[in-house]
Design an enzyme around this catalytic site. Sequence first.
Site, mmCIF file in Angstrom:
data_model
loop_
_atom_site.group_PDB
_atom_site.id
_atom_site.type_symbol
_atom_site.label_atom_id
_atom_site.label_comp_id
_atom_site.label_asym_id
_atom_site.label_seq_id
_atom_site.Cartn_x
_atom_site.Cartn_y
_atom_site.Cartn_z
ATOM 1 N N HIS A 10 1.011 -1.048 0.123
ATOM 2 C CA HIS A 10 0.336 -0.295 0.063
ATOM 3 C C HIS A 10 0.686 1.659 0.170
ATOM 4 O O HIS A 10 1.776 1.357 0.828
ATOM 5 C CB HIS A 10 -1.117 -0.336 0.740
ATOM 6 C CG HIS A 10 -2.396 0.820 1.189
ATOM 7 N ND1 HIS A 10 -1.587 2.411 1.392
ATOM 8 C CD2 HIS A 10 -3.240 0.938 0.801
ATOM 9 C CE1 HIS A 10 -3.003 3.359 0.838
ATOM 10 N NE2 HIS A 10 -4.110 2.107 0.718
ATOM 11 N N GLU B 106 -3.439 1.855 -7.290
ATOM 12 C CA GLU B 106 -4.161 2.637 -6.318
ATOM 13 C C GLU B 106 -3.811 4.035 -6.937
ATOM 14 O O GLU B 106 -2.712 4.028 -6.172
ATOM 15 C CB GLU B 106 -4.837 2.341 -5.498
ATOM 16 C CG GLU B 106 -4.814 2.736 -4.142
ATOM 17 C CD GLU B 106 -5.151 2.440 -2.637
ATOM 18 O OE1 GLU B 106 -6.616 2.734 -2.789
ATOM 19 O OE2 GLU B 106 -4.692 2.604 -2.219
HETATM 20 P P1 PGA Z 1 -9.710 6.438 0.282
HETATM 21 O O1 PGA Z 1 -8.589 4.828 0.604
HETATM 22 O O2 PGA Z 1 -11.537 5.576 -0.508
HETATM 23 O O3 PGA Z 1 -9.822 6.630 1.683
HETATM 24 O O4 PGA Z 1 -9.150 6.819 -0.674
HETATM 25 C C1 PGA Z 1 -8.378 4.231 -0.563
HETATM 26 C C2 PGA Z 1 -6.806 3.234 0.803
HETATM 27 O O5 PGA Z 1 -5.610 4.481 1.089
HETATM 28 O O6 PGA Z 1 -6.636 2.253 0.206
#
Ligand code: PGA
Length: 251
Positions: free
Chosen positions: A92, A162
């Site tokens: 992440h 992401e």
């Molecule tokens: P968010 O976070 O939905 O608050 O943007 C997603 C993540 O960091 O996995």
Amino acid sequence: MIPLIIANWKANPVTLSDARKLASDVEVSLGGIRGCEVVIAPPYPFLVDVGKVLARAALGAQDVFWDAGPCTGEVSADSLKSMGVRYTLIGHSERRIYAGETDEMVNRKVNAALSRKITPVLCIGERDRVDGEISQVVGNQLEAAMRGVPRGSAAKVVIAYEPVWAISTMPNAKPDTPDNAFRVMIYIRRLLSDLYGRKLAEKIRVIYGGSVKEANARAFLREGKMGGLLVGGASLSAQSFASVIREAVRR
Ligand code: PGA
């Protein structure tokens, strides 16, 4: 394939009793919702208790370490397995940024999770957006993380695209567009297909994360053709998480 919706609680809530309460509220609100797989990833110390509450949703971790033994402060894949963990986030962006995780560490973690039959949810994404371009960072992170992953296991990896700038807690965050997420997903699939062949690459789930909420969940799945969603902020209330899920499964 039905969508995979993952709640990443990050370091929330801060107490065990609140974590238990959130997990049981989520379970209640999921009652009757069909047509998706749900994973809840609470902070490490709450895994066991949250796991006891979950029935409809599977238990996920937010990280894993590649070894057991003299690794102070880390948690091994074997330990996670023994707590009933079935999925784990790996790489992440907050771990890459705050804990200095490198592509090489991420790669070792992916292989460790696979070897213990825990589904790795490999998070990749660029820090900055250059308009109209797909960042090389995405491809580099992907290729580095999949090193040594054999054909027989590749389809078990979930790729979470992401973009870091889209995470709701980043300054000036805004969600990506379903259109752009789609283009990046195609790019990811093309790289996977170079590594594993087209047929296998098509079986690998690519999900989207970054400011997912009720209002955009459906568009990422329908228009963006993503295989699921990684949800941070909106997963911290059972009500908003259930709204995301209802949108995701709505026909
Ligand atoms: P968010 O976070 O939905 O608050 O943007 C997603 C993540 O960091 O996995």
